[in-house]
Scaffold this motif. Structure first.
Motif, PDB file in Angstrom:
ATOM      1  N   CYS A 138     -26.001  54.217 -78.360  1.00 43.46           N
ATOM      2  CA  CYS A 138     -26.159  54.901 -77.070  1.00 43.46           C
ATOM      3  C   CYS A 138     -25.751  56.365 -77.238  1.00 43.46           C
ATOM      4  CB  CYS A 138     -25.241  54.219 -76.062  1.00 43.46           C
ATOM      5  SG  CYS A 138     -25.242  54.927 -74.417  1.00 43.46           S
ATOM      6  N   THR A 168     -23.834  57.876 -75.446  1.00 41.62           N
ATOM      7  CA  THR A 168     -22.388  57.913 -75.173  1.00 41.62           C
ATOM      8  C   THR A 168     -21.581  57.832 -76.472  1.00 41.62           C
ATOM      9  OG1 THR A 168     -22.747  56.936 -73.013  1.00 41.62           O
ATOM     10  CG2 THR A 168     -20.527  56.770 -73.873  1.00 41.62           C
ATOM     11  N   HIS A 216     -21.302  49.965 -78.024  1.00 39.28           N
ATOM     12  CA  HIS A 216     -21.048  49.151 -76.826  1.00 39.28           C
ATOM     13  C   HIS A 216     -22.319  48.434 -76.349  1.00 39.28           C
ATOM     14  CE1 HIS A 216     -21.858  53.311 -75.521  1.00 39.28           C
ATOM     15  NE2 HIS A 216     -22.569  52.746 -74.567  1.00 39.28           N
ATOM     16  N   CYS A 241     -26.161  48.154 -72.414  1.00 37.27           N
ATOM     17  CA  CYS A 241     -25.758  49.407 -71.748  1.00 37.27           C
ATOM     18  C   CYS A 241     -26.958  50.007 -71.032  1.00 37.27           C
ATOM     19  CB  CYS A 241     -25.136  50.413 -72.712  1.00 37.27           C
ATOM     20  SG  CYS A 241     -24.755  51.973 -71.899  1.00 37.27           S
ATOM     21  N   ARG A 277     -34.737  53.842 -78.250  1.00 39.25           N
ATOM     22  CA  ARG A 277     -33.381  53.354 -78.458  1.00 39.25           C
ATOM     23  C   ARG A 277     -33.182  52.998 -79.920  1.00 39.25           C
ATOM     24  NH1 ARG A 277     -29.508  54.690 -75.096  1.00 39.25           N
ATOM     25  NH2 ARG A 277     -27.936  53.110 -74.669  1.00 39.25           N
TER      26      ARG A 277
END
Ligand SMILES: [Zn+2]
Ligand SMILES: [Zn+2]
Length: 329
Positions: A38, A40, A59, A146, A323
Motif C-alpha cells: 500500500c 501507506t 498491512h 486495505c 496494486r
C-alpha cells in the motif's frame, strides 16, 4: 524465515533472515501467501505514522494458519485468513466498549504495534484473522484488506441513496476498486481522471462516464458522492466543484498538504465532508464477498520479496497499475 525489514526511518527495506515467530495466547501464526503493498507503506517508511523501528511492514496480509497459540478455539490450522490494519484495542476504553477499536489509543495495529505481512510468517490475534471466501485467490484477497476495505467503507459511510451518482477521484490502487464497488452496488459511476491514457481501462472497470476535473463533472450533471482516493489534496479539493447539493465528499487518500476548502461552496450546496478509513468488520466482510462473486477484480502487479527495490521504486513513483502484491507461495 525471510522478512523485509525497515531498520530505521527512510532506510531501504532489507530481506533478512529472522527467527520464525511463536504465537502467544490468543494468537495465530500465519504462513503468508500474498501481501499487498500500500502507499501507506511509504509513509510508514518515512516515519510519518506511529510505529517502532526496526519493523516489517505490510498491512494487506493473507495466508493460511500454520499454528494456533494457547487458548485459541475460533481459528484452526489450515484456515485461509487475512488480517486488516486494526486487530483490536484495549477492550476497556470508551471506543473499544462501543466496538470502535479503530479509535482506541492502544490500537493493536498490523505493521504498527504488530509485525506486518511482508515476510514468510506473521502473528495475528485470532479474532482479527478474517476467514477468506473460498473462491477468492490469495492474490485477489490481499489488496481487499486495505484498499478494497477502505473504499467500500467510504462508499457506505456516505450513505448514497438509490439513483445517486457516485464519482471517484484518483484512479489508482484505491480508485480502480472504488469504481468497481460503486458500480457493483448499482450506482451510476463517474471517474474523475486527469490521464486520458487510462480511459479505456477505466471504461472496462465499469465507469459510466469519465471527466477530467470538478468543473467538467459539474457541467455533466455532478455527483451526489465523491470518493476522493488520490494522494493529492489539491486535486481532491478541485473535484468538490462537481458535487450536487446535499452531496457528500469522502476523504480517503492521504496527503500531508492541508486541504483548502471553500466555505462558500460548503454552505451554498450544504455539503457533507467526511473522513473515512476501515470503518467496521461488516464492511470488510461485504467487500470480500463482492470480490469473491467476481464483481470486483483487483488489477495486480505480482512480485517476490527479492524484487523489493524495484517494487518500492514503482510504488513510490506512482507507476504501479494498480496494486503491487508480494506473492509468496
Ligand atoms: Zn493501506
Ligand atoms: Zn481501547
Amino acid at each position: 524465515m525471510r522478512a523485509l525489514v525497515v531498520e530505521a526511518p527512510n532506510k531501504k527495506w532489507q530481506l533478512q533472515d529472522l527467527p520464525k515467530p511463536v504465537p502467544g495466547p490468543g494468537q495465530v501464526l500465519i504462513r503468508i501467501h500474498a501481501s499487498g503493498f500500500c502507499f501507506t507503506d511509504i509513509h510508514q517508511t518515512h516515519g510519518s505514522l506511529p510505529g517502532p523501528f526496526p519493523r516489517t511492514l505490510g498491512h494487506e496480509p493473507v495466508g493460511t494458519i500454520e499454528e494456533v497459540g494457547p487458548g485459541v478455539t475460533i481459528r484452526k490450522v489450515g484456515d485461509r485468513v487475512g488480517v486488516p490494519w486494526a486487530q483490536g484495542g484495549c477492550e476497556r476504553c470508551e471506543w473499544c466498549l462501543k466496538g470502535k477499536q479503530l479509535f482506541c489509543a492502544n490500537l493493536i495495529g498490523t505493521a504498527a504495534s504488530m509485525s506486518g505481512g511482508h515476510a514468510d510468517y506473521m502473528l495475528a490475534y485470532a479474532q482479527a484473522a478474517m476467514l477468506l471466501p473460498e473462491k477468492l485467490s490469495f492474490e485477489q484477497a490481499a489488496p481487499i484488506f486495505c484498499a478494497g476495505y477502505t473504499v467500500y467503507s467510504g462508499l457506505k459511510i456516505a450513505k448514497p441513496q438509490p439513483g445517486d451518482r457516485v464519482a471517484v477521484q484518483g484512479i489508482g490502487g484505491l480508485g480502480h476498486l472504488a469504481i468497481q464497488y460503486a458500480k457493483a452496488s448499482g450506482f451510476e459511476t463517474i471517474a474523475i481522471s486527469r490521464s486520458p491514457d487510462k480511459d479505456a481501462l477505466i471504461k472496462s472497470l465499469g465507469a459510466d462516464h469519465i471527466v477530467r476535473d470538478g468543473a467538467e463533472l459539474d457541467k455533466k450533471g455532478g455527483a451526489d458522492v465523491i470518493l476522493a482516493t488520490s494522494n493529492s489534496s489539491e486535486a481532491a479539493v478541485d473535484a468538490m466543484n462537481g458535487l450536487r447539493p446535499d452531496g457528500a465528499f469522502v476523504v480517503m487518500g492521504f496527503d500531508p498538504e492541508p486541504m483548502k476548502i471553500s466555505a462558500g461552496l460548503m454552505i451554498m450546496k450544504r455539503l457533507r465532508l467526511l473522513g473515512s478509513q476501515q470503518n467496521n468488520k461488516e464492511d470488510l466482510y461485504e467487500a470480500l464477498q463482492i470480490a469473491a462473486a467476481g464483481k470486483v477484480k483487483v488489477i495486480t502487479e505480482a512480485y517476490k520479496f527479492e524484487d523489493v527495490e524495484k517494487v518500492y521504486d514503482r510504488v513510490e513513483r506512482g507507476q504501479v497499475r494498480f496494486r503491487a502484491v508480494f506473492i509468496n507461495n
